[in-house]
Design a protein around this motif. Sequence first.
Motif, PDB file in Angstrom:
ATOM      1  N   ARG A   1       0.839  -1.197   0.000  1.00 32.30           N
ATOM      2  CA  ARG A   1       0.000   0.000   0.000  1.00 32.30           C
ATOM      3  C   ARG A   1       0.871   1.242   0.000  1.00 32.30           C
ATOM      4  NH1 ARG A   1      -2.489   3.664   3.487  1.00 32.30           N
ATOM      5  NH2 ARG A   1      -4.594   4.197   2.837  1.00 32.30           N
ATOM      6  N   THR A   2       0.464   2.237  -0.753  1.00 32.40           N
ATOM      7  CA  THR A   2       1.151   3.514  -0.760  1.00 32.40           C
ATOM      8  C   THR A   2       0.404   4.451   0.176  1.00 32.40           C
ATOM      9  OG1 THR A   2       1.850   3.189  -3.035  1.00 32.40           O
ATOM     10  CG2 THR A   2       1.882   5.436  -2.212  1.00 32.40           C
ATOM     11  N   CYS A   3       1.124   5.077   1.093  1.00 36.04           N
ATOM     12  CA  CYS A   3       0.494   6.024   2.018  1.00 36.04           C
ATOM     13  C   CYS A   3       0.038   7.264   1.260  1.00 36.04           C
ATOM     14  CB  CYS A   3       1.475   6.448   3.112  1.00 36.04           C
ATOM     15  SG  CYS A   3       1.986   5.119   4.206  1.00 36.04           S
ATOM     16  N   ALA A   4      -1.085   7.810   1.667  1.00 41.39           N
ATOM     17  CA  ALA A   4      -1.603   9.040   1.065  1.00 41.39           C
ATOM     18  C   ALA A   4      -0.614  10.172   1.310  1.00 41.39           C
ATOM     19  CB  ALA A   4      -2.959   9.381   1.656  1.00 41.39           C
ATOM     20  N   LEU A   5      -0.403  10.990   0.304  1.00 38.08           N
ATOM     21  CA  LEU A   5       0.523  12.114   0.432  1.00 38.08           C
ATOM     22  C   LEU A   5      -0.179  13.377   0.908  1.00 38.08           C
ATOM     23  CD1 LEU A   5       2.620  11.597  -2.813  1.00 38.08           C
ATOM     24  CD2 LEU A   5       3.188  10.923  -0.481  1.00 38.08           C
ATOM     25  N   ARG A   6      -1.449  13.523   0.579  1.00 36.70           N
ATOM     26  CA  ARG A   6      -2.193  14.714   0.967  1.00 36.70           C
ATOM     27  C   ARG A   6      -3.229  14.339   2.017  1.00 36.70           C
ATOM     28  NH1 ARG A   6      -0.657  14.669  -3.646  1.00 36.70           N
ATOM     29  NH2 ARG A   6      -1.837  14.592  -5.509  1.00 36.70           N
ATOM     30  N   LEU A   7      -3.007  14.842   3.224  1.00 33.67           N
ATOM     31  CA  LEU A   7      -3.894  14.531   4.343  1.00 33.67           C
ATOM     32  C   LEU A   7      -4.405  15.816   4.956  1.00 33.67           C
ATOM     33  CD1 LEU A   7      -1.562  11.858   5.949  1.00 33.67           C
ATOM     34  CD2 LEU A   7      -3.618  11.404   4.620  1.00 33.67           C
ATOM     35  N   ASN A   8      -5.612  15.767   5.526  1.00 31.95           N
ATOM     36  CA  ASN A   8      -6.150  16.964   6.164  1.00 31.95           C
ATOM     37  C   ASN A   8      -5.475  17.180   7.517  1.00 31.95           C
ATOM     38  OD1 ASN A   8      -7.555  15.511   8.247  1.00 31.95           O
ATOM     39  ND2 ASN A   8      -9.182  15.075   6.770  1.00 31.95           N
ATOM     40  N   HIS A   9      -5.679  18.353   8.095  1.00 35.54           N
ATOM     41  CA  HIS A   9      -4.970  18.712   9.334  1.00 35.54           C
ATOM     42  C   HIS A   9      -5.370  17.819  10.512  1.00 35.54           C
ATOM     43  CE1 HIS A   9      -8.707  20.941   9.971  1.00 35.54           C
ATOM     44  NE2 HIS A   9      -8.377  20.987  11.246  1.00 35.54           N
ATOM     45  N   VAL A  10      -6.602  17.330  10.535  1.00 36.14           N
ATOM     46  CA  VAL A  10      -7.033  16.449  11.623  1.00 36.14           C
ATOM     47  C   VAL A  10      -6.275  15.122  11.549  1.00 36.14           C
ATOM     48  CG1 VAL A  10      -8.998  15.218  12.624  1.00 36.14           C
ATOM     49  CG2 VAL A  10      -9.303  17.534  11.747  1.00 36.14           C
ATOM     50  N   THR A  11      -6.142  14.575  10.355  1.00 39.39           N
ATOM     51  CA  THR A  11      -5.419  13.319  10.181  1.00 39.39           C
ATOM     52  C   THR A  11      -3.941  13.496  10.490  1.00 39.39           C
ATOM     53  OG1 THR A  11      -7.021  12.572   8.535  1.00 39.39           O
ATOM     54  CG2 THR A  11      -4.889  11.453   8.550  1.00 39.39           C
ATOM     55  N   LEU A  12      -3.341  14.607  10.045  1.00 42.77           N
ATOM     56  CA  LEU A  12      -1.931  14.865  10.351  1.00 42.77           C
ATOM     57  C   LEU A  12      -1.708  14.959  11.853  1.00 42.77           C
ATOM     58  CD1 LEU A  12      -1.065  17.431   7.544  1.00 42.77           C
ATOM     59  CD2 LEU A  12      -0.245  15.069   7.740  1.00 42.77           C
TER      60      LEU A  12
END
Length: 95
Positions: free
Chosen positions: A15-26
């Motif tokens: 699996r490739t990790c998502a590169l663009r995440l929202n601030h809550v997930t970060l």
Amino acid sequence: MDEYHPHHRRHFTGRTCALRLNHVTLSAIDRALEQAAKALEEGRLMSPTEAMAAALGEAREKETLFSIARAIAWETGCEQADILCRLGERYPDFS
């Protein structure tokens, strides 16, 4: 689809990790990384193999990357897979 970067690939799932995440997930990922670092420092972080081998007893006091990701995702409402992916990048020996 996110661009592929080799350092974002999970070695055991592909699996490739998502590169663009929202601030809550970060923020959730930061919390999970802190918990994983603390568990490792305290000797409480187990690999999946160790977790399967230790059914009861002292294993109840230990953590896996999955258990940390699950708890943080539950608390924040974020995607558990995104958190687990980043934890696996930081701690590949425990993923």
